[in-house]
Design an enzyme around this catalytic site. Structure first.
Site, PDB file in Angstrom:
ATOM      1  N   GLY A  46     -36.018 -16.069 -23.502  1.00 19.83           N
ATOM      2  CA  GLY A  46     -35.956 -15.447 -24.817  1.00 19.83           C
ATOM      3  C   GLY A  46     -35.636 -13.970 -24.680  1.00 19.83           C
ATOM      4  O   GLY A  46     -35.937 -13.347 -23.657  1.00 19.83           O
ATOM      5  N   GLN A  51     -35.273  -5.322 -27.077  1.00 18.24           N
ATOM      6  CA  GLN A  51     -35.329  -5.176 -25.626  1.00 18.24           C
ATOM      7  C   GLN A  51     -34.042  -4.619 -25.040  1.00 18.24           C
ATOM      8  O   GLN A  51     -34.045  -4.132 -23.906  1.00 18.24           O
ATOM      9  CB  GLN A  51     -35.629  -6.525 -24.973  1.00 18.24           C
ATOM     10  CG  GLN A  51     -37.025  -7.040 -25.291  1.00 18.24           C
ATOM     11  CD  GLN A  51     -37.225  -8.422 -24.688  1.00 18.24           C
ATOM     12  OE1 GLN A  51     -36.889  -9.413 -25.306  1.00 18.24           O
ATOM     13  NE2 GLN A  51     -37.753  -8.497 -23.482  1.00 18.24           N
ATOM     14  N   CYS A  91     -42.188 -11.649 -19.562  1.00 18.74           N
ATOM     15  CA  CYS A  91     -41.269 -10.945 -20.471  1.00 18.74           C
ATOM     16  C   CYS A  91     -40.251 -10.195 -19.629  1.00 18.74           C
ATOM     17  O   CYS A  91     -40.615  -9.565 -18.633  1.00 18.74           O
ATOM     18  CB  CYS A  91     -42.065  -9.962 -21.323  1.00 18.74           C
ATOM     19  SG  CYS A  91     -41.054  -9.005 -22.461  1.00 18.74           S
ATOM     20  N   LEU A  92     -38.988 -10.252 -20.004  1.00 17.17           N
ATOM     21  CA  LEU A  92     -37.950  -9.550 -19.241  1.00 17.17           C
ATOM     22  C   LEU A  92     -38.161  -8.036 -19.267  1.00 17.17           C
ATOM     23  O   LEU A  92     -37.634  -7.333 -18.408  1.00 17.17           O
ATOM     24  CB  LEU A  92     -36.556  -9.903 -19.783  1.00 17.17           C
ATOM     25  CG  LEU A  92     -36.131 -11.366 -19.569  1.00 17.17           C
ATOM     26  CD1 LEU A  92     -34.766 -11.617 -20.201  1.00 17.17           C
ATOM     27  CD2 LEU A  92     -36.112 -11.725 -18.093  1.00 17.17           C
ATOM     28  N   HIS A 133     -43.632 -14.528 -29.638  1.00 17.23           N
ATOM     29  CA  HIS A 133     -43.471 -13.466 -28.642  1.00 17.23           C
ATOM     30  C   HIS A 133     -42.266 -12.583 -28.999  1.00 17.23           C
ATOM     31  O   HIS A 133     -42.346 -11.351 -28.968  1.00 17.23           O
ATOM     32  CB  HIS A 133     -43.298 -14.117 -27.258  1.00 17.23           C
ATOM     33  CG  HIS A 133     -42.998 -13.184 -26.130  1.00 17.23           C
ATOM     34  ND1 HIS A 133     -43.818 -13.034 -25.034  1.00 17.23           N
ATOM     35  CD2 HIS A 133     -41.937 -12.348 -25.917  1.00 17.23           C
ATOM     36  CE1 HIS A 133     -43.289 -12.146 -24.203  1.00 17.23           C
ATOM     37  NE2 HIS A 133     -42.134 -11.717 -24.715  1.00 17.23           N
ATOM     38  N   GLU A 134     -41.146 -13.232 -29.357  1.00 17.43           N
ATOM     39  CA  GLU A 134     -39.923 -12.465 -29.650  1.00 17.43           C
ATOM     40  C   GLU A 134     -40.029 -11.712 -30.983  1.00 17.43           C
ATOM     41  O   GLU A 134     -39.554 -10.574 -31.092  1.00 17.43           O
ATOM     42  CB  GLU A 134     -38.695 -13.382 -29.647  1.00 17.43           C
ATOM     43  CG  GLU A 134     -38.429 -14.118 -28.330  1.00 17.43           C
ATOM     44  CD  GLU A 134     -38.384 -13.223 -27.104  1.00 17.43           C
ATOM     45  OE1 GLU A 134     -38.053 -12.038 -27.231  1.00 17.43           O
ATOM     46  OE2 GLU A 134     -38.703 -13.732 -26.013  1.00 17.43           O
ATOM     47  N   HIS A 137     -41.657  -8.453 -30.533  1.00 13.14           N
ATOM     48  CA  HIS A 137     -40.768  -7.386 -30.060  1.00 13.14           C
ATOM     49  C   HIS A 137     -40.128  -6.653 -31.236  1.00 13.14           C
ATOM     50  O   HIS A 137     -40.003  -5.433 -31.226  1.00 13.14           O
ATOM     51  CB  HIS A 137     -39.650  -7.959 -29.180  1.00 13.14           C
ATOM     52  CG  HIS A 137     -40.056  -8.203 -27.758  1.00 13.14           C
ATOM     53  ND1 HIS A 137     -40.534  -7.220 -26.926  1.00 13.14           N
ATOM     54  CD2 HIS A 137     -40.043  -9.334 -27.007  1.00 13.14           C
ATOM     55  CE1 HIS A 137     -40.792  -7.731 -25.727  1.00 13.14           C
ATOM     56  NE2 HIS A 137     -40.500  -9.021 -25.750  1.00 13.14           N
TER      57      HIS A 137
HETATM   58 NI    NI Z   1     -40.615 -10.373 -24.170  1.00 12.86          NI
END
Ligand code: NI
Length: 167
Positions: A46, A51, A91-92, A133-134, A137
């Site tokens: 995701g 991000q 998470c990236l 989660h996304e 962000h």
């Molecule tokens: Ni994330």
């Protein structure tokens, strides 16, 4: 297409509130393509526009085994939540850190798809967790925020050290 730079925690730009997408135009379509390429290359399941330092309400997810089921969510909004589930998240923007977070197990959400099509559905399990989660962000929130202050400090220190070493 192009690989985009992913912001790393505790970068303060990850705290920016994303604005709704007013028009799904060529710029948004190019952003979706670039984000998909970036997510697959990472690899991740995701990615939120936040991000990659684009503060628009756009997220992409692919939880398929074969990595060929890209889902695009524009202006996503959670309408209801049901039950709880604890899942290990990564998470990236927080590379190498995996921690258990408790979230709603089932959600009903509304969003626009890549073609501007309206989506409203209930989903459960991994996809429900990913969407939450996304969407976090887009609101300037990262999963680390759910952890204890001690853990947050430890992760922050570790990330800053990694970033210094990478320079
Ligand atoms: Ni994330």
């Amino acid at each position: 297409m192009a690989l985009l730079e992913i912001l790393h925690y505790p970068d303060s730009r990850l705290r920016t509130l994303a604005a709704p997408v007013a028009d799904i135009n060529d710029e948004i379509r190019a952003l979706i393509d670039d984000m998909a390429e970036t997510m697959y290359a990472a690899p991740g399941i995701g990615l939120a526009a936040t991000q990659v330092n684009v503060h628009k309400q756009l997220i992409i997810i692919d939880i398929s085994e074969d990595r060929d089921q890209l889902q695009v969510f524009i202006n996503p909004e959670i309408l209801s939540r049901d039950s709880e589930v604890a899942m290990e998240e990564g998470c990236l923007s927080v590379p190498g850190i995996y921690e258990t977070v408790t979230r709603a197990e089932t959600i009903t959400y509304r969003a626009l798809g890549a073609q501007g099509n309206k989506i409203e559905e209930s989903v459960t399990g991994l996809l429900a967790v990913c969407i939450q989660h996304e969407i976090d962000h887009l609101k300037g929130k990262v999963f680390v925020d759910y952890l204890s202050h001690l853990k947050q400090q430890r992760i922050s220190k570790k990330m800053l050290k990694q970033q210094r070493q990478a320079m």
